[in-house]
Design an enzyme around this catalytic site. Structure first.
Site, PDB file in Angstrom:
ATOM      1  N   HIS A  16       0.828  -1.211   0.000  1.00 21.91           N
ATOM      2  CA  HIS A  16       0.000   0.000   0.000  1.00 21.91           C
ATOM      3  C   HIS A  16       0.866   1.267   0.000  1.00 21.91           C
ATOM      4  O   HIS A  16       1.257   1.771   1.054  1.00 21.91           O
ATOM      5  CB  HIS A  16      -0.893  -0.040   1.242  1.00 21.91           C
ATOM      6  CG  HIS A  16      -2.004   0.950   1.237  1.00 21.91           C
ATOM      7  ND1 HIS A  16      -3.240   0.673   1.793  1.00 21.91           N
ATOM      8  CD2 HIS A  16      -2.093   2.223   0.762  1.00 21.91           C
ATOM      9  CE1 HIS A  16      -4.023   1.734   1.651  1.00 21.91           C
ATOM     10  NE2 HIS A  16      -3.347   2.687   1.041  1.00 21.91           N
TER      11      HIS A  16
ATOM     12  N   HIS B 276     -10.688  -0.395   1.025  1.00 23.56           N
ATOM     13  CA  HIS B 276     -10.587   0.725   1.973  1.00 23.56           C
ATOM     14  C   HIS B 276     -11.948   0.748   2.670  1.00 23.56           C
ATOM     15  O   HIS B 276     -12.931   1.223   2.095  1.00 23.56           O
ATOM     16  CB  HIS B 276     -10.296   2.006   1.192  1.00 23.56           C
ATOM     17  CG  HIS B 276     -10.433   3.271   1.973  1.00 23.56           C
ATOM     18  ND1 HIS B 276      -9.388   4.149   2.160  1.00 23.56           N
ATOM     19  CD2 HIS B 276     -11.499   3.836   2.603  1.00 23.56           C
ATOM     20  CE1 HIS B 276      -9.808   5.189   2.870  1.00 23.56           C
ATOM     21  NE2 HIS B 276     -11.082   5.023   3.145  1.00 23.56           N
TER      22      HIS B 276
ATOM     23  N   HIS C  21      -5.359  -0.929   5.798  1.00 31.16           N
ATOM     24  CA  HIS C  21      -5.215  -0.115   7.020  1.00 31.16           C
ATOM     25  C   HIS C  21      -6.284  -0.326   8.108  1.00 31.16           C
ATOM     26  O   HIS C  21      -7.062   0.572   8.410  1.00 31.16           O
ATOM     27  CB  HIS C  21      -5.100   1.375   6.689  1.00 31.16           C
ATOM     28  CG  HIS C  21      -5.980   1.902   5.593  1.00 31.16           C
ATOM     29  ND1 HIS C  21      -7.341   1.715   5.569  1.00 31.16           N
ATOM     30  CD2 HIS C  21      -5.694   2.618   4.484  1.00 31.16           C
ATOM     31  CE1 HIS C  21      -7.837   2.304   4.499  1.00 31.16           C
ATOM     32  NE2 HIS C  21      -6.873   2.839   3.808  1.00 31.16           N
TER      33      HIS C  21
ATOM     34  N   ASP D  26       0.793   2.693   3.699  1.00 32.96           N
ATOM     35  CA  ASP D  26      -0.121   3.770   3.282  1.00 32.96           C
ATOM     36  C   ASP D  26       0.668   5.080   3.132  1.00 32.96           C
ATOM     37  O   ASP D  26       0.173   6.165   3.454  1.00 32.96           O
ATOM     38  CB  ASP D  26      -1.296   3.939   4.241  1.00 32.96           C
ATOM     39  CG  ASP D  26      -2.448   4.739   3.613  1.00 32.96           C
ATOM     40  OD1 ASP D  26      -2.341   5.132   2.425  1.00 32.96           O
ATOM     41  OD2 ASP D  26      -3.442   4.983   4.315  1.00 32.96           O
TER      42      ASP D  26
ATOM     43  N   HIS E 110       2.052  14.481   0.641  1.00 33.25           N
ATOM     44  CA  HIS E 110       1.170  15.618   0.333  1.00 33.25           C
ATOM     45  C   HIS E 110       1.986  16.901   0.261  1.00 33.25           C
ATOM     46  O   HIS E 110       2.978  17.053   0.988  1.00 33.25           O
ATOM     47  CB  HIS E 110       0.071  15.764   1.387  1.00 33.25           C
ATOM     48  CG  HIS E 110      -1.022  14.751   1.230  1.00 33.25           C
ATOM     49  ND1 HIS E 110      -1.831  14.689   0.110  1.00 33.25           N
ATOM     50  CD2 HIS E 110      -1.435  13.738   2.042  1.00 33.25           C
ATOM     51  CE1 HIS E 110      -2.690  13.692   0.234  1.00 33.25           C
ATOM     52  NE2 HIS E 110      -2.476  13.093   1.399  1.00 33.25           N
TER      53      HIS E 110
ATOM     54  N   PRO F 190      -5.739  14.098   4.100  1.00 33.94           N
ATOM     55  CA  PRO F 190      -5.289  13.039   5.013  1.00 33.94           C
ATOM     56  C   PRO F 190      -4.128  12.251   4.422  1.00 33.94           C
ATOM     57  O   PRO F 190      -4.086  12.025   3.215  1.00 33.94           O
ATOM     58  CB  PRO F 190      -6.533  12.149   5.140  1.00 33.94           C
ATOM     59  CG  PRO F 190      -7.241  12.300   3.827  1.00 33.94           C
ATOM     60  CD  PRO F 190      -6.928  13.701   3.328  1.00 33.94           C
ATOM     61  N   GLY F 191      -3.196  11.848   5.266  1.00 29.26           N
ATOM     62  CA  GLY F 191      -2.112  10.982   4.810  1.00 29.26           C
ATOM     63  C   GLY F 191      -0.774  11.410   5.363  1.00 29.26           C
ATOM     64  O   GLY F 191      -0.577  12.575   5.702  1.00 29.26           O
TER      65      GLY F 191
HETATM   66  O1  DOR Z   1      -4.788   9.016   4.619  1.00 24.68           O
HETATM   67  C1  DOR Z   1      -5.009   8.576   3.502  1.00 24.68           C
HETATM   68  N1  DOR Z   1      -4.398   9.102   2.426  1.00 24.68           N
HETATM   69  N2  DOR Z   1      -5.884   7.586   3.346  1.00 24.68           N
HETATM   70  C2  DOR Z   1      -6.277   7.169   2.130  1.00 24.68           C
HETATM   71  O2  DOR Z   1      -7.079   6.275   2.051  1.00 24.68           O
HETATM   72  C3  DOR Z   1      -5.765   7.821   0.921  1.00 24.68           C
HETATM   73  C4  DOR Z   1      -4.470   8.462   1.162  1.00 24.68           C
HETATM   74  C5  DOR Z   1      -4.044   9.423   0.083  1.00 24.68           C
HETATM   75  O3  DOR Z   1      -4.145   9.080  -1.108  1.00 24.68           O
HETATM   76  O4  DOR Z   1      -3.562  10.511   0.417  1.00 24.68           O
HETATM   77 ZN    ZN Z   2      -7.092   3.966   2.214  1.00 28.98          ZN
END
Ligand code: DOR
Ligand code: ZN
Length: 427
Positions: free
Chosen positions: A56, A177, A230, A303, A307, A321-322
């Site tokens: 992932h 997911h 996740h 994951d 960003h 998110p991420g």
């Molecule tokens: O936190 C996340 N970021 N969760 C996800 O399912 C997608 C991912 C992203 O692509 O940034």
């Molecule tokens: Zn995800």
């Protein structure tokens, strides 16, 4: 390529140090080896493991090369000890057709630092409405083995059922997911005391658990292979235990951040801690660690989600998110699973390499460290520590929640088919 001699390494961290001779990308000899005309690598007692496999990863190419590319992501992966990664389909354009998945696969081969396997989208445009051409992607030159709408849930049970039925015929895996979208409209944080205190809309555990329960039943009836991305809650681990006991062909992953961090981190409103699914409670963290140790959760997957600064250095609600994960995964696993006595190095090999390779059906990764096996390997200094600095990581983006933390376990070298792809050793 000259043969490589790893001097004084400890396979799986067990026994006295041995030498490992690698010739033509294959382990040729293990023991006390003397050989001429070889590149010698001093192992100094480092732990030798099969190269890690990440089911992932978000590599962001095509479309968001300002945050990560296949090249920078491959570098980060190699530095993290990975020899194979699965690149998620939520790129721009989306990897829902043979052209895109073949492009990603080809670019990965050109870079050559890690085997990049594209994940194909389950539905066209990740919209959850119409199945993508799974068969065409599976039979393309990219040989897609894992399909996922990650970032989105395949929420329609009819579409999910069809996807599972097709996946069985194609002998591929659907990675879900798990997030019931009707229960997470506007959600910003784990639904609980912390979100209530901070005034953030809650993301309930049931939104994940209800989809996992539903999909386990769909997969059981369809006799298909399901993988849960996740896993973040105690309840999901309970459902997985039940489903596995019933004979469901289900596997699951947990991220390093869900093994270490809790929603206590949210009190500063720093969006570096925003991730989907969200950071949960200390009780969940303990349950996830135990489930991973017990095999209820099969593996660790990063994951890795780079960003841009403008998408993270903003107010909480607007932030994406991420978080980054490739270069910190091993150290977080050592901190949470090895130092706590929940896993030994054999266990690390299982959750970071062997199980993910099996789940995705990779024949040349996650193999035993034995003569005749491909030299996809990682060397780890178990006693060293390092301090995480986002700016120093190989990714274009720098959004690590582990900034400034001193973590145990340092990857000293990664080998892909006997070639050094990362480390202090001459390539
Ligand atoms: O936190 C996340 N970021 N969760 C996800 O399912 C997608 C991912 C992203 O692509 O940034
Ligand atoms: Zn995800």
């Amino acid at each position: 390529m000259r043969p490589l001699l790893l001097k004084g390494v400890r396979p799986y961290g067990e026994g006295d140090p041995v030498d490992v001779l690698i010739r033509d990308g294959v382990i040729a000899e293990i023991g006390s080896v003397t050989a001429d005309d070889v590149e010698v690598v001093e192992g100094s007692g480092a732990v030798l493991l099969p190269g890690f496999v990440d089911l992932h990863t978000h590599l962001r190419e095509p479309g968001r090369e300002d945050t990560e590319t296949i090249e920078t992501g491959s570098k980060a992966a190699a530095l993290g000890g990975y020899t194979a990664v699965f690149a998620m389909a939520n790129t721009d354009p989306i990897a829902d057709n043979a052209v895109i998945v073949e492009h990603v696969r080809r670019r990965g081969v050109e870079v050559g630092l890690v085997d990049v396997h594209p994940v194909g989208a389950v539905t066209v445009g990740l919209k959850g409405e119409k199945l993508a051409e799974l068969g065409t992607m599976a039979k393309s030159a990219a040989n897609v083995r894992v399909f996922s709408d990650d970032g989105h849930c395949v929420h329609d049970p009819l579409i999910m059922r069809r996807a599972l039925e097709y996946s069985k015929a194609l002998d591929v895996v659907i990675a879900q997911h798990a997030e019931e979208p009707r229960l997470t409209v506007g959600a910003q944080a784990h639904e609980g005391e912390q979100a209530a205190r901070l005034g953030l809309q809650g993301w309930p555990a049931a939104a994940e658990e209800s989809i996992v329960a539903r999909d386990c039943l769909l997969a059981l009836h369809a006799e298909a292979k399901l993988h849960i991305c996740h896993v973040s809650t105690t309840g999901t681990a309970d459902v997985l235990k039940w489903a596995k006991a019933r004979g469901t062909n289900v596997s699951a992953e947990v991220t390093p951040h869900h093994l270490l961090l809790t929603d206590d981190r949210l009190s500063t409103y720093d969006p570096v801690n925003k991730v989907n699914p969200p950071l949960r409670t200390g009780t969940d963290v303990q349950a996830l660690r135990q489930a991973l140790a017990d095999g209820v959760i099969d593996c660790v997957a990063t994951d890795h989600a780079p960003h841009a600064v403008q998408d993270k250095d903003c107010e909480w609600a607007a932030a994406r998110p991420g978080m980054l994960g490739l270069q910190t995964a091993l150290s977080v696993v050592v901190e949470t699973m090895v130092k706590t006595g929940l896993l030994d190095w054999r266990g690390v090999a299982r959750v970071m390499s062997e199980r993910p390779a099996e789940i995705a059906g990779l024949p040349d990764h996650g193999r035993p460290i034995e003569v005749g096996e491909p030299a996809n390997l990682v060397l780890v200094d178990p006693d060293a520590t390092w301090t995480v600095r986002g700016a120093e990581l190989a990714s274009v983006a720098g959004n690590t929640p582990f900034e400034g933390m001193e973590l145990p376990g340092v990857v000293t070298a990664t080998l892909l088919r006997g070639r050094v792809t990362a480390g202090r050793i001459p390539a």
